[in-house]
Design a protein around this motif. Structure first.
Motif, PDB file in Angstrom:
ATOM      1  N   ALA A  69      33.749  41.099  35.243  1.00  0.00           N
ATOM      2  CA  ALA A  69      32.427  40.619  35.668  1.00  0.00           C
ATOM      3  C   ALA A  69      32.525  39.259  36.350  1.00  0.00           C
ATOM      4  O   ALA A  69      31.737  38.952  37.251  1.00  0.00           O
ATOM      5  CB  ALA A  69      31.503  40.526  34.460  1.00  0.00           C
ATOM      6  N   THR A  70      33.498  38.451  35.933  1.00  0.00           N
ATOM      7  CA  THR A  70      33.613  37.113  36.518  1.00  0.00           C
ATOM      8  C   THR A  70      34.124  37.199  37.955  1.00  0.00           C
ATOM      9  O   THR A  70      33.669  36.474  38.833  1.00  0.00           O
ATOM     10  CB  THR A  70      34.569  36.246  35.676  1.00  0.00           C
ATOM     11  N   LEU A  71      35.062  38.111  38.179  1.00  0.00           N
ATOM     12  CA  LEU A  71      35.563  38.276  39.543  1.00  0.00           C
ATOM     13  C   LEU A  71      34.523  38.990  40.404  1.00  0.00           C
ATOM     14  O   LEU A  71      34.378  38.684  41.594  1.00  0.00           O
ATOM     15  CB  LEU A  71      36.895  39.035  39.546  1.00  0.00           C
ATOM     16  N   ALA A  72      33.758  39.917  39.795  1.00  0.00           N
ATOM     17  CA  ALA A  72      32.751  40.665  40.553  1.00  0.00           C
ATOM     18  C   ALA A  72      31.685  39.727  41.112  1.00  0.00           C
ATOM     19  O   ALA A  72      31.274  39.863  42.270  1.00  0.00           O
ATOM     20  CB  ALA A  72      32.114  41.734  39.675  1.00  0.00           C
ATOM     21  N   GLY A  88      29.382  30.916  39.689  1.00  0.00           N
ATOM     22  CA  GLY A  88      29.982  32.153  39.206  1.00  0.00           C
ATOM     23  C   GLY A  88      31.324  31.936  38.544  1.00  0.00           C
ATOM     24  O   GLY A  88      31.407  31.471  37.410  1.00  0.00           O
ATOM     25  N   ALA A  89      32.382  32.263  39.242  1.00  0.00           N
ATOM     26  CA  ALA A  89      33.704  32.236  38.611  1.00  0.00           C
ATOM     27  C   ALA A  89      34.107  30.818  38.227  1.00  0.00           C
ATOM     28  O   ALA A  89      33.760  29.850  38.897  1.00  0.00           O
ATOM     29  CB  ALA A  89      34.750  32.805  39.540  1.00  0.00           C
ATOM     30  N   GLY A  90      34.851  30.722  37.150  1.00  0.00           N
ATOM     31  CA  GLY A  90      35.384  29.440  36.725  1.00  0.00           C
ATOM     32  C   GLY A  90      36.616  29.128  37.541  1.00  0.00           C
ATOM     33  O   GLY A  90      37.719  29.545  37.199  1.00  0.00           O
ATOM     34  N   GLU A  91      36.396  28.415  38.623  1.00  0.00           N
ATOM     35  CA  GLU A  91      37.495  28.139  39.540  1.00  0.00           C
ATOM     36  C   GLU A  91      37.328  26.730  40.078  1.00  0.00           C
ATOM     37  O   GLU A  91      36.304  26.434  40.712  1.00  0.00           O
ATOM     38  CB  GLU A  91      37.441  29.152  40.691  1.00  0.00           C
ATOM     39  N   SER A 120      46.295  27.384  36.437  1.00  0.00           N
ATOM     40  CA  SER A 120      45.081  27.654  37.233  1.00  0.00           C
ATOM     41  C   SER A 120      44.025  26.569  37.096  1.00  0.00           C
ATOM     42  O   SER A 120      43.525  26.048  38.096  1.00  0.00           O
ATOM     43  CB  SER A 120      44.447  28.979  36.805  1.00  0.00           C
ATOM     44  N   LYS A 121      43.672  26.256  35.859  1.00  0.00           N
ATOM     45  CA  LYS A 121      42.539  25.349  35.631  1.00  0.00           C
ATOM     46  C   LYS A 121      42.990  23.899  35.696  1.00  0.00           C
ATOM     47  O   LYS A 121      42.395  23.077  36.372  1.00  0.00           O
ATOM     48  CB  LYS A 121      41.907  25.617  34.258  1.00  0.00           C
ATOM     49  N   THR A 122      44.064  23.586  34.968  1.00  0.00           N
ATOM     50  CA  THR A 122      44.495  22.197  34.832  1.00  0.00           C
ATOM     51  C   THR A 122      44.860  21.588  36.180  1.00  0.00           C
ATOM     52  O   THR A 122      44.530  20.439  36.462  1.00  0.00           O
ATOM     53  CB  THR A 122      45.714  22.135  33.896  1.00  0.00           C
ATOM     54  N   ASN A 175      36.569  26.815  24.817  1.00  0.00           N
ATOM     55  CA  ASN A 175      36.143  28.198  24.946  1.00  0.00           C
ATOM     56  C   ASN A 175      35.465  28.513  26.282  1.00  0.00           C
ATOM     57  O   ASN A 175      34.646  27.761  26.786  1.00  0.00           O
ATOM     58  CB  ASN A 175      35.169  28.508  23.794  1.00  0.00           C
ATOM     59  N   ASN A 176      35.850  29.645  26.808  1.00  0.00           N
ATOM     60  CA  ASN A 176      35.131  30.288  27.907  1.00  0.00           C
ATOM     61  C   ASN A 176      34.452  31.492  27.271  1.00  0.00           C
ATOM     62  O   ASN A 176      35.162  32.333  26.707  1.00  0.00           O
ATOM     63  CB  ASN A 176      36.144  30.736  28.977  1.00  0.00           C
ATOM     64  N   PRO A 177      33.146  31.608  27.228  1.00  0.00           N
ATOM     65  CA  PRO A 177      32.152  30.942  28.064  1.00  0.00           C
ATOM     66  C   PRO A 177      31.390  29.783  27.432  1.00  0.00           C
ATOM     67  O   PRO A 177      30.583  29.163  28.113  1.00  0.00           O
ATOM     68  CB  PRO A 177      31.147  32.077  28.303  1.00  0.00           C
ATOM     69  N   ALA A 214      47.726  33.558  33.562  1.00  0.00           N
ATOM     70  CA  ALA A 214      47.597  33.701  32.111  1.00  0.00           C
ATOM     71  C   ALA A 214      47.075  35.092  31.770  1.00  0.00           C
ATOM     72  O   ALA A 214      47.391  35.659  30.717  1.00  0.00           O
ATOM     73  CB  ALA A 214      46.640  32.639  31.573  1.00  0.00           C
ATOM     74  N   LYS A 215      46.290  35.649  32.668  1.00  0.00           N
ATOM     75  CA  LYS A 215      45.726  36.984  32.476  1.00  0.00           C
ATOM     76  C   LYS A 215      46.826  38.007  32.212  1.00  0.00           C
ATOM     77  O   LYS A 215      46.701  38.878  31.346  1.00  0.00           O
ATOM     78  CB  LYS A 215      44.990  37.348  33.756  1.00  0.00           C
ATOM     79  N   ASP A 216      47.880  37.888  32.982  1.00  0.00           N
ATOM     80  CA  ASP A 216      49.018  38.790  32.873  1.00  0.00           C
ATOM     81  C   ASP A 216      49.718  38.598  31.518  1.00  0.00           C
ATOM     82  O   ASP A 216      50.081  39.579  30.849  1.00  0.00           O
ATOM     83  CB  ASP A 216      49.963  38.424  34.030  1.00  0.00           C
ATOM     84  N   VAL A 245      23.369  33.164  29.722  1.00  0.00           N
ATOM     85  CA  VAL A 245      24.050  33.266  31.020  1.00  0.00           C
ATOM     86  C   VAL A 245      25.094  32.153  31.088  1.00  0.00           C
ATOM     87  O   VAL A 245      24.974  31.120  30.421  1.00  0.00           O
ATOM     88  CB  VAL A 245      23.097  33.145  32.230  1.00  0.00           C
ATOM     89  N   ARG A 246      26.114  32.375  31.897  1.00  0.00           N
ATOM     90  CA  ARG A 246      27.156  31.358  32.062  1.00  0.00           C
ATOM     91  C   ARG A 246      27.055  30.742  33.447  1.00  0.00           C
ATOM     92  O   ARG A 246      26.993  31.455  34.443  1.00  0.00           O
ATOM     93  CB  ARG A 246      28.543  31.956  31.875  1.00  0.00           C
ATOM     94  N   LEU A 247      27.016  29.411  33.474  1.00  0.00           N
ATOM     95  CA  LEU A 247      27.028  28.691  34.747  1.00  0.00           C
ATOM     96  C   LEU A 247      28.281  27.822  34.765  1.00  0.00           C
ATOM     97  O   LEU A 247      28.496  27.009  33.860  1.00  0.00           O
ATOM     98  CB  LEU A 247      25.806  27.786  34.900  1.00  0.00           C
ATOM     99  N   TYR A 286      33.091  36.135  23.989  1.00  0.00           N
ATOM    100  CA  TYR A 286      34.515  36.146  24.338  1.00  0.00           C
ATOM    101  C   TYR A 286      34.663  36.116  25.852  1.00  0.00           C
ATOM    102  O   TYR A 286      33.744  36.487  26.592  1.00  0.00           O
ATOM    103  CB  TYR A 286      35.167  37.431  23.798  1.00  0.00           C
ATOM    104  N   TRP A 287      35.830  35.680  26.298  1.00  0.00           N
ATOM    105  CA  TRP A 287      36.116  35.782  27.733  1.00  0.00           C
ATOM    106  C   TRP A 287      36.202  37.265  28.088  1.00  0.00           C
ATOM    107  O   TRP A 287      36.797  38.062  27.352  1.00  0.00           O
ATOM    108  CB  TRP A 287      37.421  35.067  28.089  1.00  0.00           C
ATOM    109  N   VAL A 288      35.581  37.625  29.217  1.00  0.00           N
ATOM    110  CA  VAL A 288      35.345  39.031  29.570  1.00  0.00           C
ATOM    111  C   VAL A 288      36.572  39.936  29.491  1.00  0.00           C
ATOM    112  O   VAL A 288      36.453  41.113  29.164  1.00  0.00           O
ATOM    113  CB  VAL A 288      34.743  39.157  30.997  1.00  0.00           C
TER     114      VAL A 288
HETATM  115  N1  GLU Z   1      38.588  32.965  34.283  1.00  0.00           N
HETATM  116  C1  GLU Z   1      37.645  32.598  35.297  1.00  0.00           C
HETATM  117  C2  GLU Z   1      36.255  32.980  34.837  1.00  0.00           C
HETATM  118  O1  GLU Z   1      36.051  33.289  33.703  1.00  0.00           O
HETATM  119  C3  GLU Z   1      38.052  33.164  36.628  1.00  0.00           C
HETATM  120  C4  GLU Z   1      37.821  34.625  36.865  1.00  0.00           C
HETATM  121  C5  GLU Z   1      38.718  35.493  36.060  1.00  0.00           C
HETATM  122  O2  GLU Z   1      39.915  35.261  36.008  1.00  0.00           O
HETATM  123  O3  GLU Z   1      38.178  36.413  35.470  1.00  0.00           O
HETATM  124  O4  GLU Z   1      35.351  32.917  35.623  1.00  0.00           O
END
Ligand code: GLU
Ligand code: PMP
Length: 392
Positions: free
Chosen positions: A16-19, A38-41, A238-240, A176-178, A102-104, A369-371, A126-128
């Motif tokens: 959902a975050t990438l979408a 949207g995305a945490g970037e 990615s984030k740091t 924590n995300n979100p 980190a996703k991988d 909602v997450r901003l 939780y993170w999606v």
């Molecule tokens: N982790 C970030 C977020 O939650 C970037 C998108 C992703 O990797 O899902 O928005």
């Protein structure tokens, strides 16, 4: 031909975050003036010395398959130094794997640890990607929640109530995300006391460890007594270091687990790009002042976004503690917009005032909602002007 997709894949939702990022980009390409929370970037460019390190690596011909598969020695050594410096933990390069984000690393961990039906305890919200990665690995997510905690943190009590003989993994994520919440050392210590000595791996996603505000301190779960042998720490650049597009993450933990993850990596991606690994080592070892400067900016932006959200009637948003997200409960304004849940709310906000935010639904929190405030001050002001007008 009918789509011959596996049941496993059909059980998984798109990220959902990438979408939401893609949706905002598509609208922008059509000329719509979208403000994206949207995305945490990070909106910052990758610090110049890191980009230079990548260019130098390319000029030096650092273009072959990376070896070893678990990550180049220069990078894994840099990860060990970095973790010692910022997390207080002592690892050796053989305890570390470098991954394509980190996703991988998270997916490799679940795929390495789970048999069909094995349970993974995941604090909600939780993170999606956690539950879907667990489902891809044919495990079962088990959610724990403490709705009475102001910051939606869970304690040892909630985790204990979810443990069964099938529990193989507990996921932790602080900052924590979100929610933007940070767990204190004492809170983590209680969880460590509960899990110590059990055949359960703690996957501690510490990707926001440098983004902590005020005088709060970061505690790495594996730095707690006895936890190193039971914990897989997941982190990345990615984030740091504002390096989302470089796709470089890493994990450190029990050698048997890291070796299994490396086996999986050898049969899938073969590892992150060679010159990216070299540049990531430069990021971890090089000057850290850009990180400090970015952190200060995020803190200011978070305060401002929370202040503006709280100024909207019916919206309550806690003061951000870390990462770069506000996660307000919006349920009392749904009616004002004529919607029933956060999914519809996020859609309505994008359609009507062109502000992209992420519904709390895919985070397991359909009232929220997450901003993301990893965007410019001007975008925060304009986006909040639009939201305030819509919700007036
Ligand atoms: N982790 C970030 C977020 O939650 C970037 C998108 C992703 O990797 O899902 O928005
Ligand atoms: N964990 C959390 C909590 C995240 O927000 C993200 C998003 N970047 C990731 C892991 C994955 O990060 P990456 O793959 O970019 O290293």
């Amino acid at each position: 031909m009918r789509p011959l997709l596996s049941k496993r894949l059909n059980a998984v939702a798109p990220s959902a975050t990438l979408a939401v990022t893609e949706k905002a980009a598509a609208l922008r390409a059509k000329g719509v003036d979208v403000i994206s929370f949207g995305a945490g970037e990070p909106d910052f460019p990758t610090p110049a010395h890191i980009r230079e390190a990548a260019l130098k690596a390319l000029r030096d011909g650092d273009t072959k398959y990376p070896a070893p598969v678990a990550g180049k020695t220069v990078l894994r050594t840099a990860v060990c130094e970095y973790l010692e410096r910022f997390c207080g933990t002592k690892y050796e390069p053989a305890d570390v794997i470098a991954t394509v984000g980190a996703k991988d690393a998270l997916y490799y961990a679940f795929a390495s640890l789970l048999d069909p039906g094995d349970e993974v305890v995941i604090p909600k919200p939780y993170w999606v990607s956690y539950p879907d990665q667990v489902r891809l690995a044919e495990g079962s997510p088990v959610f724990v929640h403490d709705p009475d905690d102001e910051l939606l943190k869970v304690g040892a009590r909630e985790i204990e109530s979810a443990l069964t003989p099938r529990t193989r993994v507990v996921v932790l994520n602080s900052p924590n995300n979100p929610t933007g919440a940070v767990y204190s050392r004492d809170e983590l210590q209680d969880i460590a006391d509960l899990l110590r000595g059990k055949d359960i791996v703690i996957v501690s996603d510490e990707i926001y460890h440098r983004l902590i505000f005020g005088d709060r301190k970061f505690t790495s779960f594996s730095s707690l007594p006895g936890m190193m042998e039971q914990t897989l720490v997941v982190n990345g650049v990615s984030k740091t270091f504002a390096m989302t597009g470089w796709r470089l993450g890493f994990a450190a933990g029990p050698r048997w687990l890291v070796a299994a993850m490396a086996k999986l990596q050898g049969q899938t991606t073969s590892g992150p790009a060679s010159f990216v690994q070299t540049a990531a080592a430069a990021a971890l070892r090089g000057p850290q002042d850009d990180v400090a400067a970015m952190r200060t900016v995020y803190e200011r932006r978070g305060e401002r976004m929370a202040e503006r959200l709280n100024a909207i009637r019916g919206v309550r948003c806690g003061r951000p503690q870390g990462a770069f997200y506000c996660f307000p409960d919006m349920s009392s304004v749904f009616e004002r917009v004529g919607v029933h849940n956060a999914d519809e709310f996020a859609e309505a906000v994008l359609d009507r005032v062109h502000v992209a935010l992420v519904s709390g639904g895919p985070f397991g929190a359909p009232a929220h909602v997450r901003l993301s405030y990893s965007t410019s001050d001007a975008a925060i002001e304009e986006g909040l002007n639009r939201l305030s007008r819509l919700l007036a």
